[in-house]
Design an enzyme around this catalytic site. Sequence first.
Site, mmCIF file in Angstrom:
data_model
loop_
_atom_site.group_PDB
_atom_site.id
_atom_site.type_symbol
_atom_site.label_atom_id
_atom_site.label_comp_id
_atom_site.label_asym_id
_atom_site.label_seq_id
_atom_site.Cartn_x
_atom_site.Cartn_y
_atom_site.Cartn_z
ATOM 1 N N GLU A 1 57.786 61.083 62.161
ATOM 2 C CA GLU A 1 58.511 62.070 62.741
ATOM 3 C C GLU A 1 59.924 61.401 62.774
ATOM 4 O O GLU A 1 60.180 60.217 63.463
ATOM 5 C CB GLU A 1 58.205 62.652 64.097
ATOM 6 C CG GLU A 1 59.036 63.784 64.432
ATOM 7 C CD GLU A 1 58.291 64.718 65.554
ATOM 8 O OE1 GLU A 1 58.465 65.942 65.552
ATOM 9 O OE2 GLU A 1 57.490 64.163 66.310
ATOM 10 N N ASP B 1 65.563 69.390 67.655
ATOM 11 C CA ASP B 1 65.539 67.726 68.019
ATOM 12 C C ASP B 1 64.850 66.764 67.044
ATOM 13 O O ASP B 1 65.131 65.840 66.870
ATOM 14 C CB ASP B 1 64.795 67.555 69.508
ATOM 15 C CG ASP B 1 63.236 67.517 69.438
ATOM 16 O OD1 ASP B 1 62.737 68.757 69.194
ATOM 17 O OD2 ASP B 1 62.584 66.529 69.699
ATOM 18 N N TYR C 1 60.045 65.647 77.101
ATOM 19 C CA TYR C 1 61.345 64.975 77.262
ATOM 20 C C TYR C 1 61.598 64.734 78.958
ATOM 21 O O TYR C 1 62.439 65.182 79.418
ATOM 22 C CB TYR C 1 62.604 65.723 76.547
ATOM 23 C CG TYR C 1 62.570 65.328 75.321
ATOM 24 C CD1 TYR C 1 63.084 64.122 74.812
ATOM 25 C CD2 TYR C 1 62.338 66.293 74.257
ATOM 26 C CE1 TYR C 1 63.126 63.900 73.522
ATOM 27 C CE2 TYR C 1 62.313 66.105 72.935
ATOM 28 C CZ TYR C 1 62.744 64.745 72.321
ATOM 29 O OH TYR C 1 62.773 64.745 71.136
ATOM 30 N N ASP D 1 59.940 69.873 65.062
ATOM 31 C CA ASP D 1 59.439 71.160 65.661
ATOM 32 C C ASP D 1 60.507 72.079 65.642
ATOM 33 O O ASP D 1 61.707 71.770 65.211
ATOM 34 C CB ASP D 1 58.694 70.789 67.047
ATOM 35 C CG ASP D 1 59.811 70.177 67.985
ATOM 36 O OD1 ASP D 1 61.014 69.809 67.954
ATOM 37 O OD2 ASP D 1 59.024 69.318 68.808
#
Length: 515
Positions: free
Chosen positions: A484, A85, A237, A88
């Site tokens: 990120e 995603d 999430y 990571d």
Amino acid sequence: MKKGNVQKNIGCLTLCTALLSLITIFIIPFCESFNYGQALSQSLLYFESQRSGRLPYNQRVTWRHHSALTDGLEQGVDLVGGYYDAGDNVKFGLPMAFTITLLSWGAIEYGEQIAAAGEYAHALEAIKWGTDYFIKAHTQPNVLWVEVGDGDTDHYCWQRPEDMTTSRQAYKVDSNNPGSDVAGETAAALAAASILFRRTNPHYSQLLLHHAQQLFEFGDKYKGKYDESVGVVKGYYASVSGYMDELLWAAVWLYRATQKEEYLTYFLDKAYDFGGTTWAMTEFSWDVKYVGVQAIASMFLMEEKKHKKHQVILKQYRSKAEHYLCACLNLNNITNVERTPGGLLYIRQWNNMQYVATASFLLTVYSDHLLATDQKLHCQKGEVGPHEMLAFAKSQVDYILGTNPMAMSYLVGYGPKFPQKVHHRGASIESYGENKGFIGCTQGYDNWYGRVEPNPNVLIGALVGGPDIKDQFKDERRNYIQTEACTYNTAALVGVFARLHQSHAHAETPLVASS
């Protein structure tokens, strides 16, 4: 020189300075030109950087290699593939599905423009990499595998995906452990993608639709939030908005894909009880889909005569869609989206660019539908024409590409100045092609994470979290709130880049505010 002449010269100088200021503020932002075609190409390249599984022969991002080839093995299922995603090495089903829904919607609306830029095949490849995985993950009608790996163990390590030693446990939702939100979003993604593949690959399109319909039935029959069934996802999430928005969202996309009345009836009948016509939102994100449902319902009202009999409910949906769009344009009386001094929409500190990207996309799509039907947006502070809406969406994209106080592109790899230390494991460590030696869990932290040098691999096309509320940005690897990038950030921009590239190339639609 006479005193009067001096005063006259000073007056002229003052006037010229004032005019220059006006030109700088009002004219230059509209004249400044960006290569939206290049941005489009780079944005699609980014998804190749995020691929998990066995990479294909035509992989263009060569610093990546095969990874996570045993995903699902412990559970006896094949879960190889899909996307990581962000920075990571976990595969999270809910944001991955939203990424594919956004990519598919962008290609449905702007397929011709993407094709004209020579990127349609790449767009379909990016979508199919996700849908192939969802087909694998949907192992039974009422079983969907929704996560591989877990954030806690993954975050202990700083490793290339090719070297992973962290847990690859897989997690599922089923009839005993429901997940209506993730089932609904995955159904929406598959339904939207089925529309795209209908012409080029009709068998595959039907397969996607079959899975979408089963997943919707599963999510609707066994209701529940997936983060209550899969606890490990809560810190990453969690479905804060619940599952009702995703069920409406899935029904809308299944209706668009099938034209079956049952799906239209569902999102009309559930409009009030599920919050579709009651929630007035100021964000559209991987968690909150209400605005997407409201926008598409509004387009039904705009375009299709056959929906006239449903206009009472569709107008209620439209009022909420207009609330969101007007909030972005700062044209509501009370609730508007905050902006930075540099003019960027600002929702919240962490990864704010995701909200900017989705707002830009919805404003662009909605403006084109208004243009096609010769209508305007009705806000509390007045009417807005489609050209004004598109101009504002363009201003947000131009901010992303470099028209901002930092004079930096937040799309990695675009322009002369962009983030060099993106918070991304694979990009920040020497590539597998350069060094096939194993790099362990803590070795990555010891030798790569804290480096002051730029990442050895450029994460081209990634849209990072972006600046703070004062337009400030710190390009530091440990500053994950700003550096990120996530797949759904870039996914929202693909269609917008294509639309702006068309406008820039052909000047078919003026991108200045209409009077």
